[in-house]
Write an enzyme that holds these catalytic residues in place. Structure first.
Site, PDB file in Angstrom:
ATOM      1  N   TYR A 172     -16.147  -3.251 -25.938  1.00  0.00           N
ATOM      2  CA  TYR A 172     -16.915  -3.184 -27.180  1.00  0.00           C
ATOM      3  C   TYR A 172     -18.386  -2.881 -26.904  1.00  0.00           C
ATOM      4  O   TYR A 172     -18.968  -1.978 -27.518  1.00  0.00           O
ATOM      5  CB  TYR A 172     -16.777  -4.512 -27.930  1.00  0.00           C
ATOM      6  CG  TYR A 172     -17.771  -4.678 -29.053  1.00  0.00           C
ATOM      7  CD1 TYR A 172     -17.626  -3.975 -30.246  1.00  0.00           C
ATOM      8  CD2 TYR A 172     -18.865  -5.524 -28.908  1.00  0.00           C
ATOM      9  CE1 TYR A 172     -18.549  -4.118 -31.277  1.00  0.00           C
ATOM     10  CE2 TYR A 172     -19.785  -5.681 -29.936  1.00  0.00           C
ATOM     11  CZ  TYR A 172     -19.627  -4.974 -31.109  1.00  0.00           C
ATOM     12  OH  TYR A 172     -20.549  -5.112 -32.116  1.00  0.00           O
ATOM     13  N   LYS A 226     -20.803   0.374 -27.861  1.00  0.00           N
ATOM     14  CA  LYS A 226     -22.008   0.269 -28.684  1.00  0.00           C
ATOM     15  C   LYS A 226     -23.223   0.814 -27.945  1.00  0.00           C
ATOM     16  O   LYS A 226     -24.137   1.380 -28.561  1.00  0.00           O
ATOM     17  CB  LYS A 226     -22.241  -1.183 -29.101  1.00  0.00           C
ATOM     18  CG  LYS A 226     -21.303  -1.658 -30.193  1.00  0.00           C
ATOM     19  CD  LYS A 226     -21.531  -0.888 -31.496  1.00  0.00           C
ATOM     20  CE  LYS A 226     -20.784  -1.485 -32.659  1.00  0.00           C
ATOM     21  NZ  LYS A 226     -21.054  -0.797 -33.942  1.00  0.00           N
TER      22      LYS A 226
END
Length: 243
Positions: A154, A158
């Site tokens: 994740y 990002k």
């Protein structure tokens, strides 16, 4: 003509708060959703109650492979602000991240947003807003050098999104501005209990969690009141990134 904003993942939580903030500022909205049609339609009703128009469009970022497909799915003829909010968020132990997990997360959180921005570029370039069209991506404060165990895929995705936005700021200027908002704790996941929340807040200088509305206000500012800001990455984390 009333300015128009597109918010991906606008059915709930931070995305819904962003959509409401833009509606409160006088913008019409298009919001996308993947599964939560009911939530998206509820957000549209709230926007309509504010006197603005809104519609919800189903868009699965995991399936986005070309700008043309995005443009066809959204069927827009104008656009002033694009908010790249939709994301895949999950954690798992470092050793269990697979190629499928990593590539899938990168697709939703970085690759598809870039393709959406490519699709919307011709419309954003025609915006009459001060400073031109605006792209705002919702990143994560922890992807800027403060890793969290269990969230490798994740946070990698990002970080890639933040870099993509800086590329946009250079390549889409001068008609389009592009910025990133980096939330910290603004909406607690249900999986985090009270004890864990207290430990997290001990590292936040302001000593409290933020709200989705804090993010919405900053997005509204970047879209409508910041014609000379582009390429910025702004934390909304109560000072957490300072520690």
């Amino acid at each position: 003509m009333t300015p128009l904003a597109l918010v991906t993942g606008g059915s709930r939580r931070v995305g819904a708060a962003i959509a409401m903030a833009l509606a409160d500022a006088g913008m019409d909205l298009v919001i996308t959703y993947r599964q939560d049609r009911e939530g998206a339609e509820a957000t549209c009703r709230r926007i309509a109650a504010q006197g603005r128009s809104a519609r919800a469009v189903e868009l699965d970022l995991a399936m986005v492979t070309s700008p043309d497909a995005v443009a066809a799915a959204l069927a827009l003829d104008r656009l002033d602000a694009l908010v790249l909010n939709a994301a895949a968020w999950h954690g798992q132990p470092w050793s269990s991240w697979t190629h499928h997990d990593l590539v899938g997360t990168l697709q939703v959180n970085a690759v598809a947003p870039l393709l959406v921005a490519q699709a919307m570029r011709p419309l954003l370039e025609r915006s009459s807003l001060a400073g031109g069209g605006s792209i705002v991506a919702i990143g994560d404060a922890h992807a800027a050098g403060t890793p969290v165990r269990g969230y490798a895929g994740y946070l990698m995705s990002k970080a890639a999104l933040a870099q993509a936005v800086q590329q946009m700021a250079v390549e889409l200027a001068p008609r389009i501005r592009a910025n990133t908002v980096l939330p910290g704790v603004v909406a607690w996941p249900e999986s985090i209990d009270e004890a864990a929340r207290a430990r997290i807040l001990e590292r936040v200088p302001l000593g409290r969690a933020g709200t989705p509305e804090d993010v919405g206000r900053l997005v509204r500012f970047l879209c409508l009141e910041a014609p000379f800001i582009t390429g910025a990455a702004i934390p909304v984390d109560g000072g957490r990134s300072l520690r």
